[in-house]
Motif scaffolding. Structure first.
Motif, PDB file in Angstrom:
ATOM      1  N   GLN A  24       0.971  -1.256   0.000  1.00 22.84           N
ATOM      2  CA  GLN A  24      -0.079   0.123   0.097  1.00 22.84           C
ATOM      3  C   GLN A  24       0.915   1.150  -0.013  1.00 22.84           C
ATOM      4  N   ALA A  25       2.185   1.229  -0.045  1.00 20.51           N
ATOM      5  CA  ALA A  25       2.949   2.408  -0.050  1.00 20.51           C
ATOM      6  C   ALA A  25       2.813   3.213  -1.234  1.00 20.51           C
ATOM      7  N   GLY A  26       2.861   2.929  -2.280  1.00 21.44           N
ATOM      8  CA  GLY A  26       2.557   3.765  -3.519  1.00 21.44           C
ATOM      9  C   GLY A  26       3.660   4.486  -3.911  1.00 21.44           C
ATOM     10  N   TRP A  27       3.659   4.892  -5.269  1.00 22.06           N
ATOM     11  CA  TRP A  27       5.041   5.431  -5.578  1.00 22.06           C
ATOM     12  C   TRP A  27       5.720   6.664  -4.965  1.00 22.06           C
ATOM     13  N   LYS A  28       4.799   7.673  -4.538  1.00 18.92           N
ATOM     14  CA  LYS A  28       5.125   8.865  -3.957  1.00 18.92           C
ATOM     15  C   LYS A  28       6.016   8.497  -2.835  1.00 18.92           C
ATOM     16  N   LYS A  29       5.373   7.564  -1.817  1.00 21.40           N
ATOM     17  CA  LYS A  29       6.227   7.108  -0.845  1.00 21.40           C
ATOM     18  C   LYS A  29       7.289   6.302  -0.998  1.00 21.40           C
ATOM     19  N   ALA A  30       7.307   5.536  -1.999  1.00 23.11           N
ATOM     20  CA  ALA A  30       8.669   4.968  -2.395  1.00 23.11           C
ATOM     21  C   ALA A  30       9.572   5.674  -2.670  1.00 23.11           C
ATOM     22  N   LEU A  31       9.286   6.776  -3.444  1.00 28.75           N
ATOM     23  CA  LEU A  31      10.182   7.781  -3.807  1.00 28.75           C
ATOM     24  C   LEU A  31      10.892   8.529  -2.775  1.00 28.75           C
ATOM     25  N   VAL A  32      10.037   8.790  -1.921  1.00 33.69           N
ATOM     26  CA  VAL A  32      10.687   9.387  -0.384  1.00 33.69           C
ATOM     27  C   VAL A  32      11.315   8.705   0.243  1.00 33.69           C
ATOM     28  N   ILE A  33      11.074   7.342   0.528  1.00 30.64           N
ATOM     29  CA  ILE A  33      12.077   6.274   1.040  1.00 30.64           C
ATOM     30  C   ILE A  33      13.340   6.406   0.239  1.00 30.64           C
ATOM     31  N   GLY A  34      13.254   6.318  -0.942  1.00 29.30           N
ATOM     32  CA  GLY A  34      14.602   6.144  -1.738  1.00 29.30           C
ATOM     33  C   GLY A  34      15.377   7.177  -1.600  1.00 29.30           C
ATOM     34  N   PHE A  35      14.796   8.589  -1.253  1.00 30.59           N
ATOM     35  CA  PHE A  35      15.638   9.704  -0.904  1.00 30.59           C
ATOM     36  C   PHE A  35      16.284   9.438   0.548  1.00 30.59           C
ATOM     37  N   ALA A  36      15.596   8.776   1.359  1.00 29.77           N
ATOM     38  CA  ALA A  36      16.144   8.344   2.555  1.00 29.77           C
ATOM     39  C   ALA A  36      17.265   7.422   2.616  1.00 29.77           C
ATOM     40  N   GLN A  37      17.086   6.372   1.611  1.00 29.07           N
ATOM     41  CA  GLN A  37      18.121   5.407   1.370  1.00 29.07           C
ATOM     42  C   GLN A  37      19.279   6.153   0.941  1.00 29.07           C
ATOM     43  N   ALA A  38      19.274   7.538   0.129  1.00 31.11           N
ATOM     44  CA  ALA A  38      20.455   7.956  -0.375  1.00 31.11           C
ATOM     45  C   ALA A  38      21.109   8.628   0.673  1.00 31.11           C
ATOM     46  N   LEU A  39      20.748   9.012   1.729  1.00 30.70           N
ATOM     47  CA  LEU A  39      21.238   9.636   2.864  1.00 30.70           C
ATOM     48  C   LEU A  39      22.216   8.525   3.461  1.00 30.70           C
ATOM     49  N   ALA A  40      21.957   7.265   3.084  1.00 32.62           N
ATOM     50  CA  ALA A  40      22.694   6.171   4.165  1.00 32.62           C
ATOM     51  C   ALA A  40      24.288   6.273   3.255  1.00 32.62           C
ATOM     52  N   LEU A  41      24.417   7.033   2.244  1.00 35.55           N
ATOM     53  CA  LEU A  41      25.960   7.125   1.851  1.00 35.55           C
ATOM     54  C   LEU A  41      26.810   7.886   2.982  1.00 35.55           C
ATOM     55  N   ILE A  42      26.107   8.623   3.866  1.00 39.69           N
ATOM     56  CA  ILE A  42      26.849   9.139   4.826  1.00 39.69           C
ATOM     57  C   ILE A  42      27.133   8.247   5.815  1.00 39.69           C
ATOM     58  N   PRO A  43      28.421   7.944   6.461  1.00 46.41           N
ATOM     59  CA  PRO A  43      28.592   6.893   7.347  1.00 46.41           C
ATOM     60  C   PRO A  43      27.961   7.203   8.808  1.00 46.41           C
ATOM     61  N   GLY A  44      27.536   6.361   9.270  1.00 49.22           N
ATOM     62  CA  GLY A  44      26.445   6.427  10.486  1.00 49.22           C
ATOM     63  C   GLY A  44      25.126   6.437  10.531  1.00 49.22           C
ATOM     64  N   THR A  45      24.626   6.818   9.327  1.00 45.80           N
ATOM     65  CA  THR A  45      23.316   7.062   9.139  1.00 45.80           C
ATOM     66  C   THR A  45      22.607   5.574   9.235  1.00 45.80           C
ATOM     67  N   SER A  46      22.921   4.416   8.590  1.00 46.96           N
ATOM     68  CA  SER A  46      22.415   3.327   8.314  1.00 46.96           C
ATOM     69  C   SER A  46      21.307   3.369   7.313  1.00 46.96           C
ATOM     70  N   ARG A  47      21.672   2.540   6.469  1.00 43.40           N
ATOM     71  CA  ARG A  47      20.714   2.366   5.212  1.00 43.40           C
ATOM     72  C   ARG A  47      19.489   1.932   5.573  1.00 43.40           C
TER      73      ARG A  47
END
Length: 266
Positions: free
Chosen positions: A143-166
Protein backbone atom coordinates in the motif's frame (compact mmCIF):
# COMPACT_ATOMS: atom_id res chain seq x y z
CA UNK A 1 44.18 -9.71 7.74
CA UNK A 2 44.32 -12.77 9.96
CA UNK A 3 41.32 -15.08 10.44
CA UNK A 4 40.24 -13.34 13.65
CA UNK A 5 39.96 -9.98 11.92
CA UNK A 6 38.13 -11.55 8.97
CA UNK A 7 35.56 -13.17 11.26
CA UNK A 8 35.03 -10.03 13.35
CA UNK A 9 34.59 -7.73 10.33
CA UNK A 10 32.34 -10.23 8.52
CA UNK A 11 30.20 -10.61 11.63
CA UNK A 12 29.95 -6.83 11.92
CA UNK A 13 28.86 -6.57 8.28
CA UNK A 14 26.34 -9.39 8.50
CA UNK A 15 24.79 -8.31 11.78
CA UNK A 16 24.65 -4.58 11.09
CA UNK A 17 23.73 -4.49 7.38
CA UNK A 18 20.03 -5.00 8.08
CA UNK A 19 19.76 -3.59 11.59
CA UNK A 20 19.11 0.18 11.89
CA UNK A 21 22.55 0.85 13.41
CA UNK A 22 24.82 1.45 10.35
CA UNK A 23 27.10 -1.24 8.97
CA UNK A 24 29.43 1.31 7.35
CA UNK A 25 30.06 3.00 10.68
CA UNK A 26 30.86 -0.28 12.39
CA UNK A 27 33.24 -1.34 9.62
CA UNK A 28 35.08 1.98 9.79
CA UNK A 29 35.44 1.95 13.59
CA UNK A 30 37.85 -1.02 13.99
CA UNK A 31 40.38 0.70 11.71
CA UNK A 32 39.85 4.01 13.55
CA UNK A 33 39.90 2.67 17.11
CA UNK A 34 42.05 -0.50 16.93
CA UNK A 35 44.50 0.66 14.27
CA UNK A 36 43.61 -2.26 12.01
CA UNK A 37 44.68 -2.01 8.40
CA UNK A 38 42.02 -1.18 5.83
CA UNK A 39 40.27 -4.37 4.77
CA UNK A 40 40.58 -3.54 1.07
CA UNK A 41 38.24 -3.73 -1.91
CA UNK A 42 38.29 -7.51 -2.20
CA UNK A 43 37.06 -7.95 1.37
CA UNK A 44 34.34 -5.32 0.85
CA UNK A 45 33.12 -7.32 -2.15
CA UNK A 46 33.16 -10.55 -0.15
CA UNK A 47 31.17 -9.41 2.87
CA UNK A 48 28.68 -7.47 0.76
CA UNK A 49 28.20 -10.57 -1.37
CA UNK A 50 27.48 -12.62 1.74
CA UNK A 51 24.85 -10.14 2.93
CA UNK A 52 23.32 -9.91 -0.54
CA UNK A 53 23.04 -13.69 -0.80
CA UNK A 54 21.36 -13.77 2.60
CA UNK A 55 18.58 -11.33 1.70
CA UNK A 56 18.05 -12.88 -1.74
CA UNK A 57 17.73 -16.40 -0.34
CA UNK A 58 15.55 -15.31 2.58
CA UNK A 59 13.13 -13.45 0.30
CA UNK A 60 13.54 -15.80 -2.68
CA UNK A 61 9.80 -16.49 -3.03
CA UNK A 62 8.82 -12.82 -2.78
CA UNK A 63 11.55 -11.78 -5.20
CA UNK A 64 10.63 -14.48 -7.73
CA UNK A 65 6.94 -13.52 -7.55
CA UNK A 66 7.77 -9.84 -7.95
CA UNK A 67 10.11 -10.50 -10.87
CA UNK A 68 7.60 -12.52 -12.87
CA UNK A 69 4.81 -10.06 -12.04
CA UNK A 70 7.05 -7.19 -13.12
CA UNK A 71 8.01 -8.78 -16.44
CA UNK A 72 4.34 -9.63 -16.99
CA UNK A 73 3.35 -6.03 -16.40
CA UNK A 74 5.78 -4.92 -19.10
CA UNK A 75 4.30 -7.38 -21.59
CA UNK A 76 0.61 -6.88 -20.78
CA UNK A 77 0.61 -3.42 -19.15
CA UNK A 78 -1.59 -4.87 -16.44
CA UNK A 79 -0.47 -4.60 -12.84
CA UNK A 80 -0.82 -6.77 -9.77
CA UNK A 81 0.17 -5.91 -6.20
CA UNK A 82 3.50 -7.66 -6.74
CA UNK A 83 4.28 -5.88 -10.01
CA UNK A 84 3.48 -2.52 -8.42
CA UNK A 85 5.78 -3.32 -5.49
CA UNK A 86 8.54 -4.26 -7.92
CA UNK A 87 8.16 -0.94 -9.78
CA UNK A 88 8.21 0.96 -6.49
CA UNK A 89 11.42 -0.81 -5.45
CA UNK A 90 13.00 0.17 -8.77
CA UNK A 91 11.85 3.77 -8.36
CA UNK A 92 13.15 3.90 -4.79
CA UNK A 93 16.57 2.77 -6.01
CA UNK A 94 17.07 5.74 -8.36
CA UNK A 95 18.01 8.39 -5.73
CA UNK A 96 20.72 6.16 -4.26
CA UNK A 97 22.14 5.51 -7.73
CA UNK A 98 22.20 9.23 -8.59
CA UNK A 99 23.72 10.28 -5.27
CA UNK A 100 26.13 7.37 -5.37
CA UNK A 101 27.59 8.46 -8.70
CA UNK A 102 27.66 12.18 -7.91
CA UNK A 103 28.57 12.37 -4.23
CA UNK A 104 30.30 9.13 -3.26
CA UNK A 105 33.82 10.47 -3.73
CA UNK A 106 33.12 13.65 -1.77
CA UNK A 107 31.50 11.71 1.08
CA UNK A 108 34.36 9.20 1.30
CA UNK A 109 36.88 12.05 1.40
CA UNK A 110 35.16 14.30 3.95
CA UNK A 111 32.70 12.21 5.99
CA UNK A 112 34.56 9.00 6.93
CA UNK A 113 35.49 10.18 10.44
CA UNK A 114 34.54 9.39 14.02
CA UNK A 115 33.09 12.90 14.43
CA UNK A 116 30.63 12.42 11.57
CA UNK A 117 29.73 8.90 12.69
CA UNK A 118 29.05 10.10 16.23
CA UNK A 119 26.76 12.89 15.03
CA UNK A 120 24.79 10.82 12.52
CA UNK A 121 24.51 7.90 14.92
CA UNK A 122 22.79 10.11 17.51
CA UNK A 123 20.71 12.27 15.15
CA UNK A 124 19.28 9.42 13.09
CA UNK A 125 18.78 7.35 16.24
CA UNK A 126 16.53 10.08 17.63
CA UNK A 127 14.67 10.32 14.31
CA UNK A 128 14.07 6.57 14.44
CA UNK A 129 12.64 6.92 17.95
CA UNK A 130 10.32 9.72 16.83
CA UNK A 131 9.12 7.71 13.83
CA UNK A 132 8.52 4.57 15.87
CA UNK A 133 6.57 6.31 18.60
CA UNK A 134 4.60 8.98 16.77
CA UNK A 135 3.87 7.53 13.32
CA UNK A 136 0.52 6.07 12.30
CA UNK A 137 1.68 2.55 11.37
CA UNK A 138 -1.14 0.92 9.39
CA UNK A 139 -0.01 0.40 5.79
CA UNK A 140 1.60 -2.71 4.31
CA UNK A 141 4.40 -2.54 1.76
CA UNK A 142 1.80 -3.22 -0.95
CA UNK A 143 0.00 0.00 0.00
CA UNK A 144 3.04 2.26 -0.09
CA UNK A 145 2.47 3.86 -3.50
CA UNK A 146 5.08 5.40 -5.76
CA UNK A 147 5.29 8.74 -3.93
CA UNK A 148 6.09 7.11 -0.59
CA UNK A 149 8.51 4.74 -2.30
CA UNK A 150 10.38 7.69 -3.81
CA UNK A 151 10.64 9.44 -0.43
CA UNK A 152 11.99 6.25 1.12
CA UNK A 153 14.43 6.10 -1.78
CA UNK A 154 15.76 9.56 -0.93
CA UNK A 155 16.16 8.39 2.67
CA UNK A 156 18.20 5.47 1.37
CA UNK A 157 20.47 7.89 -0.49
CA UNK A 158 21.30 9.60 2.83
CA UNK A 159 22.83 6.34 4.00
CA UNK A 160 25.90 7.11 1.90
CA UNK A 161 26.91 9.20 4.92
CA UNK A 162 28.62 6.87 7.44
CA UNK A 163 26.66 6.35 10.63
CA UNK A 164 23.28 7.04 9.03
CA UNK A 165 22.39 3.37 8.37
CA UNK A 166 20.68 2.38 5.14
CA UNK A 167 18.12 0.24 6.90
CA UNK A 168 17.73 2.80 9.68
CA UNK A 169 17.04 5.67 7.28
CA UNK A 170 14.62 3.68 5.11
CA UNK A 171 12.76 2.16 8.05
CA UNK A 172 12.49 5.59 9.68
CA UNK A 173 11.07 7.12 6.50
CA UNK A 174 8.67 4.21 5.99
CA UNK A 175 7.37 4.47 9.55
CA UNK A 176 6.87 8.21 9.20
CA UNK A 177 4.89 7.58 6.01
CA UNK A 178 2.53 5.18 7.76
CA UNK A 179 3.94 1.71 7.10
CA UNK A 180 3.82 -0.82 9.92
CA UNK A 181 7.04 -1.99 11.53
CA UNK A 182 7.24 -5.33 9.72
CA UNK A 183 6.14 -3.76 6.42
CA UNK A 184 8.76 -1.02 6.80
CA UNK A 185 11.47 -3.59 7.50
CA UNK A 186 10.45 -5.83 4.58
CA UNK A 187 10.35 -2.86 2.20
CA UNK A 188 13.79 -1.81 3.42
CA UNK A 189 15.22 -5.31 2.96
CA UNK A 190 13.78 -5.67 -0.54
CA UNK A 191 15.18 -2.25 -1.44
CA UNK A 192 18.63 -3.45 -0.45
CA UNK A 193 18.79 -6.03 -3.25
CA UNK A 194 19.25 -3.77 -6.31
CA UNK A 195 21.42 -1.31 -4.37
CA UNK A 196 23.68 -4.04 -2.96
CA UNK A 197 23.89 -5.76 -6.33
CA UNK A 198 24.83 -2.53 -8.06
CA UNK A 199 27.41 -1.68 -5.38
CA UNK A 200 28.92 -5.16 -5.64
CA UNK A 201 29.27 -4.81 -9.41
CA UNK A 202 30.93 -1.39 -9.12
CA UNK A 203 33.32 -2.46 -6.36
CA UNK A 204 34.20 -5.62 -8.29
CA UNK A 205 34.99 -3.46 -11.32
CA UNK A 206 37.23 -1.26 -9.16
CA UNK A 207 38.88 -4.38 -7.71
CA UNK A 208 39.67 -5.79 -11.15
CA UNK A 209 41.37 -2.57 -12.19
CA UNK A 210 43.21 -2.03 -8.91
CA UNK A 211 45.62 -4.95 -9.14
CA UNK A 212 44.99 -5.75 -5.47
CA UNK A 213 46.23 -9.16 -4.32
CA UNK A 214 43.37 -11.50 -3.46
CA UNK A 215 43.40 -13.90 -0.51
CA UNK A 216 40.71 -16.38 -1.59
CA UNK A 217 40.73 -18.25 1.71
CA UNK A 218 40.04 -15.08 3.68
CA UNK A 219 37.37 -13.99 1.20
CA UNK A 220 35.59 -17.34 1.36
CA UNK A 221 35.54 -17.15 5.14
CA UNK A 222 34.24 -13.58 4.98
CA UNK A 223 31.42 -14.52 2.59
CA UNK A 224 30.35 -17.47 4.76
CA UNK A 225 30.39 -15.59 8.07
CA UNK A 226 28.64 -12.55 6.60
CA UNK A 227 25.97 -14.73 4.99
CA UNK A 228 25.16 -16.68 8.16
CA UNK A 229 25.12 -13.55 10.34
CA UNK A 230 22.95 -11.58 7.89
CA UNK A 231 20.46 -14.41 7.36
CA UNK A 232 20.02 -14.91 11.11
CA UNK A 233 19.73 -11.15 11.59
CA UNK A 234 16.93 -10.80 9.01
CA UNK A 235 15.03 -13.79 10.41
CA UNK A 236 15.07 -12.76 14.06
CA UNK A 237 14.65 -9.05 13.38
CA UNK A 238 11.37 -9.69 11.55
CA UNK A 239 10.28 -12.09 14.31
CA UNK A 240 10.65 -9.67 17.20
CA UNK A 241 10.26 -6.22 15.68
CA UNK A 242 6.49 -6.02 16.13
CA UNK A 243 6.87 -6.73 19.85
CA UNK A 244 9.96 -4.82 20.89
CA UNK A 245 9.83 -1.97 18.37
CA UNK A 246 12.85 0.19 17.62
CA UNK A 247 13.64 1.33 21.17
CA UNK A 248 16.54 -1.13 21.76
CA UNK A 249 18.23 0.06 18.58
CA UNK A 250 17.67 3.70 19.48
CA UNK A 251 19.25 3.11 22.90
CA UNK A 252 22.18 1.33 21.28
CA UNK A 253 22.72 4.18 18.83
CA UNK A 254 22.64 6.78 21.60
CA UNK A 255 25.10 4.79 23.72
CA UNK A 256 27.40 4.26 20.74
CA UNK A 257 27.20 7.91 19.79
CA UNK A 258 27.92 8.95 23.35
CA UNK A 259 30.91 6.59 23.54
CA UNK A 260 32.28 8.00 20.30
CA UNK A 261 31.87 11.54 21.60
CA UNK A 262 33.83 10.52 24.71
CA UNK A 263 36.61 9.11 22.52
CA UNK A 264 36.72 12.37 20.56
CA UNK A 265 36.81 14.59 23.61
CA UNK A 266 39.38 12.46 25.44
Amino acid sequence: MDSFQVIILALIQGLTEFLPISSSAHLILPAQLLDWQDQGLSFDVAVNTGSLLAVVIYFRRELATMFFAWTGSIATRQHTDDSKLAWWIILATIPAVVFGFTAKGFIETHFRSIEVIAATTIIFGLLLWVADNMANRQLTEYQAGWKKALVIGFAQALALIPGTSRSGATITAALMLGLGREAAARFSFLMSVPVSLGAAILVTKDLMSSGEAIDYQALSLGILVSFVAAYACIHYFLKVISKMGMTPFVIYRLLLGGALCAVIWL
